[in-house]
Design a protein around this motif. Structure first.
Motif, PDB file in Angstrom:
ATOM      1  N   LEU A 189       0.809  -1.214   0.000  1.00 45.55           N
ATOM      2  CA  LEU A 189       0.000   0.000   0.000  1.00 45.55           C
ATOM      3  C   LEU A 189       0.848   1.273   0.000  1.00 45.55           C
ATOM      4  CD1 LEU A 189      -2.929  -1.069   2.356  1.00 45.55           C
ATOM      5  CD2 LEU A 189      -2.826  -1.097  -0.148  1.00 45.55           C
ATOM      6  N   PRO A 190       1.864   1.408   0.893  1.00 44.32           N
ATOM      7  CA  PRO A 190       2.708   2.615   0.784  1.00 44.32           C
ATOM      8  C   PRO A 190       3.476   2.679  -0.534  1.00 44.32           C
ATOM      9  CG  PRO A 190       3.578   1.090   2.425  1.00 44.32           C
ATOM     10  CD  PRO A 190       2.208   0.617   2.081  1.00 44.32           C
ATOM     11  N   TYR A 191       3.876   1.518  -1.050  1.00 40.43           N
ATOM     12  CA  TYR A 191       4.523   1.505  -2.365  1.00 40.43           C
ATOM     13  C   TYR A 191       3.574   2.058  -3.434  1.00 40.43           C
ATOM     14  CZ  TYR A 191       6.070  -0.269  -6.865  1.00 40.43           C
ATOM     15  OH  TYR A 191       6.427  -0.374  -8.181  1.00 40.43           O
ATOM     16  N   ALA A 192       2.331   1.550  -3.453  1.00 41.73           N
ATOM     17  CA  ALA A 192       1.364   2.008  -4.452  1.00 41.73           C
ATOM     18  C   ALA A 192       1.020   3.477  -4.260  1.00 41.73           C
ATOM     19  CB  ALA A 192       0.093   1.154  -4.369  1.00 41.73           C
ATOM     20  N   LEU A 193       0.991   3.934  -3.012  1.00 41.23           N
ATOM     21  CA  LEU A 193       0.666   5.331  -2.749  1.00 41.23           C
ATOM     22  C   LEU A 193       1.677   6.260  -3.399  1.00 41.23           C
ATOM     23  CD1 LEU A 193      -1.034   7.448  -1.178  1.00 41.23           C
ATOM     24  CD2 LEU A 193       0.580   7.147   0.709  1.00 41.23           C
ATOM     25  N   PHE A 194       2.967   5.963  -3.247  1.00 35.05           N
ATOM     26  CA  PHE A 194       4.005   6.828  -3.813  1.00 35.05           C
ATOM     27  C   PHE A 194       4.246   6.539  -5.292  1.00 35.05           C
ATOM     28  CE2 PHE A 194       4.591   8.018   0.436  1.00 35.05           C
ATOM     29  CZ  PHE A 194       5.405   9.139   0.480  1.00 35.05           C
ATOM     30  N   ARG A 195       3.794   5.385  -5.761  1.00 32.22           N
ATOM     31  CA  ARG A 195       3.955   5.083  -7.180  1.00 32.22           C
ATOM     32  C   ARG A 195       2.827   5.686  -8.010  1.00 32.22           C
ATOM     33  NH1 ARG A 195       4.250   5.011 -11.676  1.00 32.22           N
ATOM     34  NH2 ARG A 195       4.966   3.426 -13.158  1.00 32.22           N
ATOM     35  N   ALA A 233       8.467   5.719  -4.974  1.00 29.75           N
ATOM     36  CA  ALA A 233       8.884   6.977  -5.592  1.00 29.75           C
ATOM     37  C   ALA A 233       9.952   6.754  -6.649  1.00 29.75           C
ATOM     38  CB  ALA A 233       9.410   7.924  -4.517  1.00 29.75           C
ATOM     39  N   ALA A 234      10.863   5.795  -6.394  1.00 26.88           N
ATOM     40  CA  ALA A 234      11.916   5.512  -7.365  1.00 26.88           C
ATOM     41  C   ALA A 234      11.342   4.977  -8.669  1.00 26.88           C
ATOM     42  CB  ALA A 234      12.915   4.508  -6.774  1.00 26.88           C
ATOM     43  N   PHE A 235      10.402   4.050  -8.587  1.00 22.55           N
ATOM     44  CA  PHE A 235       9.783   3.515  -9.802  1.00 22.55           C
ATOM     45  C   PHE A 235       8.933   4.586 -10.503  1.00 22.55           C
ATOM     46  CE2 PHE A 235      11.012  -0.600  -8.200  1.00 22.55           C
ATOM     47  CZ  PHE A 235      11.165  -1.354  -9.348  1.00 22.55           C
ATOM     48  N   ARG A 236       8.338   5.458  -9.726  1.00 19.90           N
ATOM     49  CA  ARG A 236       7.530   6.534 -10.311  1.00 19.90           C
ATOM     50  C   ARG A 236       8.394   7.441 -11.183  1.00 19.90           C
ATOM     51  NH1 ARG A 236       3.113   9.453  -7.646  1.00 19.90           N
ATOM     52  NH2 ARG A 236       2.729  11.442  -8.674  1.00 19.90           N
ATOM     53  N   TYR A 237       9.508   7.896 -10.629  1.00 18.57           N
ATOM     54  CA  TYR A 237      10.351   8.829 -11.369  1.00 18.57           C
ATOM     55  C   TYR A 237      11.175   8.119 -12.442  1.00 18.57           C
ATOM     56  CZ  TYR A 237       8.852  12.340  -8.076  1.00 18.57           C
ATOM     57  OH  TYR A 237       8.078  13.196  -7.354  1.00 18.57           O
ATOM     58  N   ARG A 238      11.422   6.844 -12.257  1.00 19.26           N
ATOM     59  CA  ARG A 238      12.064   6.086 -13.337  1.00 19.26           C
ATOM     60  C   ARG A 238      11.127   5.993 -14.538  1.00 19.26           C
ATOM     61  NH1 ARG A 238      12.058   0.733 -14.966  1.00 19.26           N
ATOM     62  NH2 ARG A 238      13.981   0.010 -15.953  1.00 19.26           N
ATOM     63  N   SER A 239       9.853   5.736 -14.262  1.00 17.56           N
ATOM     64  CA  SER A 239       8.871   5.696 -15.342  1.00 17.56           C
ATOM     65  C   SER A 239       8.743   7.050 -16.022  1.00 17.56           C
ATOM     66  CB  SER A 239       7.510   5.259 -14.782  1.00 17.56           C
ATOM     67  OG  SER A 239       6.517   5.292 -15.780  1.00 17.56           O
ATOM     68  N   ARG A 240       8.779   8.115 -15.235  1.00 15.01           N
ATOM     69  CA  ARG A 240       8.677   9.458 -15.820  1.00 15.01           C
ATOM     70  C   ARG A 240       9.901   9.769 -16.685  1.00 15.01           C
ATOM     71  NH1 ARG A 240       7.290  14.372 -11.928  1.00 15.01           N
ATOM     72  NH2 ARG A 240       5.337  13.193 -11.954  1.00 15.01           N
ATOM     73  N   ALA A 241      11.095   9.372 -16.201  1.00 12.54           N
ATOM     74  CA  ALA A 241      12.291   9.617 -17.007  1.00 12.54           C
ATOM     75  C   ALA A 241      12.232   8.860 -18.323  1.00 12.54           C
ATOM     76  CB  ALA A 241      13.534   9.219 -16.209  1.00 12.54           C
ATOM     77  N   ARG A 242      11.744   7.637 -18.261  1.00 12.51           N
ATOM     78  CA  ARG A 242      11.620   6.858 -19.492  1.00 12.51           C
ATOM     79  C   ARG A 242      10.599   7.494 -20.437  1.00 12.51           C
ATOM     80  NH1 ARG A 242      12.887   2.274 -21.867  1.00 12.51           N
ATOM     81  NH2 ARG A 242      11.351   1.149 -23.111  1.00 12.51           N
ATOM     82  N   ALA A 243       9.512   8.022 -19.890  1.00 16.22           N
ATOM     83  CA  ALA A 243       8.519   8.688 -20.731  1.00 16.22           C
ATOM     84  C   ALA A 243       9.121   9.922 -21.401  1.00 16.22           C
ATOM     85  CB  ALA A 243       7.301   9.075 -19.893  1.00 16.22           C
TER      86      ALA A 243
END
Length: 369
Positions: A103-109, A156-166
């Motif tokens: 849940l905290p992972y999904a919240l920040f992702r 948060a790391a996976f979120r911004y990694r996805s954004r960088a890839r986008a």
């Protein structure tokens, strides 16, 4: 610091993901019976029924963790804290409750900035309150904080990694659009300019020399056919559902096709060994010469001759296109010169254009081999 917090608070949600996938249903189907079995088989588990109900009842929150991350965090951690207050002790947890770390992972992702801030306050407040009420040992409080922070940091790391890839994909798309724009400009504009010049010549000579007008129409027909063929080739490349029959790209040797008897006449001379040039360099040389000749035909007033010189030496390829027309009037040059400069720059070369002393215009480009 205030600006940083404000930017985090205003952070929007990332592009929406699938609300739930088949793996979520499999996860729920596995965790519910595991929670029941663990609760039944665990010896000396106080509040056994309540423990099993909570452990199994919170599993469905995983189904909405992407679409409603803050609500699911509030429900899960709120129920756990309420249960602890009911039994007046730290709620007897089962090992299966480790799934709550999702849940905290999904919240920040997947959550927005304000959802992440509010959800983090709820989770950290739950752990801190349990420690303050004496339900948790200080070491357990520290361990819980470490787990929560690790899960949030991973999201948060996976979120911004996805954004960088986008962003990388957007940059690639932009570069491809620029390349297609240059190719369209260099090919279509060249043929259309040739058709326009021939049409003007045919109109001027139609009354006095019908045969000359007929010759102009034949040239226009041939140029139109070439334009349609090149446009169809580009469309086939863009239509991914159809395999494109790609033809070899232009080469330095194709520069000789630009020669014509006019008006104005185009004189082409290629010096040096062109067979060893890389394909991108050969294609760039042809496109640069083609665009320069097109510009000279369109803009050089009263020009009678266009000279194209391509010189290949051991380290560079030099392209020089000049005309003897009157200087061009000041104003916008369109996209031709910009495209030539970009094309040369992508290969590590240079391209310059400007008027000659007294009369004429020259385009000079140097490309590394």
């Amino acid at each position: 610091m205030f600006d940083l917090l404000r930017s985090v608070w205003r952070e929007p949600r990332p592009p929406a993901a699938a609300p739930r996938v088949w793996r979520d249903w499999v996860l729920v189907a596995v965790l519910v019976p595991v929670a029941v079995v663990e609760g039944v088989l665990t010896r000396d588990l106080p509040w056994r029924v309540l423990s099993v109900v909570v452990a199994a009842g919170l599993v469905p929150t995983l189904l909405w963790r992407r679409s409603r991350p803050l609500l699911m965090v509030a429900v899960a951690f709120g129920v756990c804290q309420l249960s602890a207050l009911v039994v007046d002790a730290e709620f007897p947890s089962q090992n299966v409750l480790v799934y709550l770390a999702l849940l905290p992972y999904a919240l920040f992702r997947w959550g927005s900035g304000r959802e992440a801030v509010l959800g983090a306050a709820i989770m950290l407040g739950k752990v801190g309150l349990s420690g303050a009420l004496g339900y948790l040992h200080p070491s357990d409080v520290l361990g819980g904080l470490v787990i929560l922070c690790a899960a949030m940091a991973l999201g948060a790391a996976f979120r911004y990694r996805s954004r960088a890839r986008a962003r990388e994909l957007d940059q690639v798309k932009l570069l491809e659009r620029e390349r297609l724009a240059r190719d369209l400009h260099d090919t279509v504009a060249h043929h259309v300019s040739a058709m326009a010049i021939r049409a003007q010549a045919g109109i001027a000579t139609a009354a006095a020399d019908p045969d000359a007008a007929l010759d102009a129409l034949k040239v226009i027909d041939a140029e139109a056919a070439r334009t349609l063929d090149e446009m169809r080739g580009m469309v086939r490349i863009l239509r991914t559902e159809e395999p494109a029959q790609l033809s070899p790209g232009p080469r330095v040797a194709d520069v000789e096709r630009l020669a014509s008897q006019g008006p104005p006449s185009v004189d082409v001379q290629v010096v040096g060994d062109t067979d060893t040039l890389p394909s991108p360099v050969g294609a760039a040389v042809f496109r640069l010469a083609q665009e320069a000749v097109t510009n000279a035909r369109r803009h050089a007033r009263h020009a009678t001759r266009i000279e194209v010189r391509v010189i290949v030496d051991d380290e560079h390829v030099r392209v020089r296109v000049s005309d003897d027309g009157n200087p061009r009037p000041a104003g916008s040059h369109g996209y031709g010169l910009v495209g030539m400069t970009e094309r040369a720059g992508l290969l590590g070369g240079t391209c310059e254009a400007g008027p000659d002393p007294g009369r004429g215009w020259t385009v000079s480009a140097v490309l590394p081999k």
